[in-house]
Design a protein around this motif. Structure first.
Motif, PDB file in Angstrom:
ATOM      1  N   THR A 174       0.851  -1.191   0.000  1.00 29.44           N
ATOM      2  CA  THR A 174       0.000   0.000   0.000  1.00 29.44           C
ATOM      3  C   THR A 174       0.885   1.238   0.000  1.00 29.44           C
ATOM      4  O   THR A 174       1.799   1.342   0.821  1.00 29.44           O
ATOM      5  CB  THR A 174      -0.918   0.007   1.248  1.00 29.44           C
ATOM      6  OG1 THR A 174      -1.683  -1.189   1.265  1.00 29.44           O
ATOM      7  CG2 THR A 174      -1.848   1.205   1.238  1.00 29.44           C
ATOM      8  N   ILE A 175       0.621   2.171  -0.902  1.00 29.46           N
ATOM      9  CA  ILE A 175       1.384   3.424  -0.957  1.00 29.46           C
ATOM     10  C   ILE A 175       0.728   4.428  -0.020  1.00 29.46           C
ATOM     11  O   ILE A 175      -0.469   4.692  -0.110  1.00 29.46           O
ATOM     12  CB  ILE A 175       1.447   3.977  -2.397  1.00 29.46           C
ATOM     13  CG1 ILE A 175       2.138   2.954  -3.321  1.00 29.46           C
ATOM     14  CG2 ILE A 175       2.176   5.321  -2.420  1.00 29.46           C
ATOM     15  CD1 ILE A 175       2.053   3.295  -4.793  1.00 29.46           C
TER      16      ILE A 175
ATOM     17  N   CYS B 142       7.551   1.617   8.246  1.00 28.62           N
ATOM     18  CA  CYS B 142       6.284   0.900   8.214  1.00 28.62           C
ATOM     19  C   CYS B 142       6.073   0.131   9.511  1.00 28.62           C
ATOM     20  O   CYS B 142       7.015  -0.405  10.092  1.00 28.62           O
ATOM     21  CB  CYS B 142       6.255  -0.089   7.057  1.00 28.62           C
ATOM     22  SG  CYS B 142       6.220   0.705   5.435  1.00 28.62           S
ATOM     23  N   CYS B 143       4.817   0.085   9.930  1.00 28.30           N
ATOM     24  CA  CYS B 143       4.385  -0.719  11.065  1.00 28.30           C
ATOM     25  C   CYS B 143       3.141  -1.442  10.564  1.00 28.30           C
ATOM     26  O   CYS B 143       2.044  -0.900  10.599  1.00 28.30           O
ATOM     27  CB  CYS B 143       4.064   0.172  12.260  1.00 28.30           C
ATOM     28  SG  CYS B 143       3.604  -0.748  13.757  1.00 28.30           S
ATOM     29  N   GLY B 144       3.350  -2.624  10.018  1.00 29.46           N
ATOM     30  CA  GLY B 144       2.248  -3.306   9.342  1.00 29.46           C
ATOM     31  C   GLY B 144       1.847  -2.508   8.114  1.00 29.46           C
ATOM     32  O   GLY B 144       2.690  -2.163   7.294  1.00 29.46           O
ATOM     33  N   LYS B 145       0.580  -2.168   8.028  1.00 31.98           N
ATOM     34  CA  LYS B 145       0.074  -1.401   6.879  1.00 31.98           C
ATOM     35  C   LYS B 145       0.053   0.097   7.136  1.00 31.98           C
ATOM     36  O   LYS B 145      -0.508   0.851   6.358  1.00 31.98           O
ATOM     37  CB  LYS B 145      -1.336  -1.871   6.509  1.00 31.98           C
ATOM     38  CG  LYS B 145      -1.361  -3.242   5.882  1.00 31.98           C
ATOM     39  CD  LYS B 145      -2.741  -3.599   5.385  1.00 31.98           C
ATOM     40  CE  LYS B 145      -2.697  -4.931   4.665  1.00 31.98           C
ATOM     41  NZ  LYS B 145      -3.979  -5.269   4.067  1.00 31.98           N
TER      42      LYS B 145
ATOM     43  N   ARG C  90       3.474  -7.992  18.758  1.00 33.38           N
ATOM     44  CA  ARG C  90       3.070  -8.887  17.675  1.00 33.38           C
ATOM     45  C   ARG C  90       1.992  -8.266  16.806  1.00 33.38           C
ATOM     46  O   ARG C  90       1.906  -8.545  15.621  1.00 33.38           O
ATOM     47  CB  ARG C  90       2.544 -10.202  18.248  1.00 33.38           C
ATOM     48  CG  ARG C  90       3.616 -11.122  18.709  1.00 33.38           C
ATOM     49  CD  ARG C  90       3.055 -12.504  19.028  1.00 33.38           C
ATOM     50  NE  ARG C  90       3.926 -13.152  19.970  1.00 33.38           N
ATOM     51  CZ  ARG C  90       3.575 -13.512  21.202  1.00 33.38           C
ATOM     52  NH1 ARG C  90       2.347 -13.331  21.606  1.00 33.38           N
ATOM     53  NH2 ARG C  90       4.452 -14.074  21.994  1.00 33.38           N
ATOM     54  N   ASN C  91       1.144  -7.443  17.428  1.00 29.84           N
ATOM     55  CA  ASN C  91       0.047  -6.806  16.677  1.00 29.84           C
ATOM     56  C   ASN C  91       0.478  -5.528  15.969  1.00 29.84           C
ATOM     57  O   ASN C  91      -0.346  -4.842  15.380  1.00 29.84           O
ATOM     58  CB  ASN C  91      -1.141  -6.517  17.600  1.00 29.84           C
ATOM     59  CG  ASN C  91      -1.753  -7.778  18.137  1.00 29.84           C
ATOM     60  OD1 ASN C  91      -1.715  -8.813  17.487  1.00 29.84           O
ATOM     61  ND2 ASN C  91      -2.315  -7.702  19.340  1.00 29.84           N
ATOM     62  N   ARG C  92       1.782  -5.207  16.048  1.00 27.51           N
ATOM     63  CA  ARG C  92       2.354  -4.036  15.370  1.00 27.51           C
ATOM     64  C   ARG C  92       1.564  -2.769  15.720  1.00 27.51           C
ATOM     65  O   ARG C  92       0.882  -2.180  14.898  1.00 27.51           O
ATOM     66  CB  ARG C  92       2.424  -4.235  13.862  1.00 27.51           C
ATOM     67  CG  ARG C  92       2.973  -5.573  13.388  1.00 27.51           C
ATOM     68  CD  ARG C  92       4.350  -5.952  13.885  1.00 27.51           C
ATOM     69  NE  ARG C  92       5.387  -5.082  13.398  1.00 27.51           N
ATOM     70  CZ  ARG C  92       6.524  -4.823  14.049  1.00 27.51           C
ATOM     71  NH1 ARG C  92       6.748  -5.385  15.192  1.00 27.51           N
ATOM     72  NH2 ARG C  92       7.419  -4.027  13.561  1.00 27.51           N
TER      73      ARG C  92
END
Length: 181
Positions: free
Chosen positions: A107-108, A118-121, A134-136
């Motif tokens: 995803t941009i 980045c932290c996940g999305k 774990r859940n970022r």
């Protein structure tokens, strides 16, 4: 980019006459001779234009467009117009502006700060925030001395992160688990 390589080789030919120099720039595409400085052959398709490159079967000008390639068993390519390859990167098959954007899990996103990560999305400012657990989860960094300990943060100057019964917990620096770690 190949054109530069051919140009260097052709122009460095010592004592070459004009005819042999021109042969150096000639190639064949589907039995049609062409000058590589004026056209490009992309998978047996000839397109005219100076400075063109191939992106799969499609020709494009890397000064004003970017070719992105993804391989999932077979190669897929796409051209993004309006964004030079010199200032872009690919996020799957879509090019993005490296200075102002970041690609997080295909995803941009707009960069929230120059030092975005980045932290996940999601994107975060690593100077002011941290990505923990774990859940970022994005947390506001309390100080430059703070680090992640599972889903929480701790001050490395006064605390430590200990694993107790397979869980990470924050403990005072003088606790027994800090000394053993």
């Amino acid at each position: 980019w190949l054109t530069c390589g051919f140009t260097t080789v052709c122009e460095s030919a010592m004592g070459a006459n004009a005819a042999s120099k021109n042969d150096c720039y000639r190639k064949t595409c589907m039995e049609i001779k062409y000058d590589i400085r004026e056209a490009v052959c992309c998978e047996n398709r000839l397109d005219s234009g100076a400075g063109l490159s191939c992106c799969g079967q499609q020709s494009f000008n890397p000064a004003v467009a970017t070719c992105c390639k993804v391989e999932h068993g077979n190669a897929t390519t796409a051209v993004t117009q309006g964004l030079s390859e010199t200032v872009s990167a690919c996020c799957e098959l879509k090019a993005y502006d490296l200075l102002n954007e970041i690609c997080c899990q295909s995803t941009i996103l707009a960069k929230p700060a120059p030092k975005a990560q980045c932290c996940g999305k999601e994107a975060f400012d690593e100077d002011k925030q941290m990505c923990c657990g774990r859940n970022r989860t994005i947390l506001t960094r309390n100080s430059i001395h703070h680090q992640c300990c599972g889903d929480d943060q701790y001050d490395t100057m006064t605390q430590c992160c200990c694993e107790i019964n397979e869980d990470l917990t924050v403990q005072p620096k003088n606790s027994s688990c800090c000394a053993s770690g």
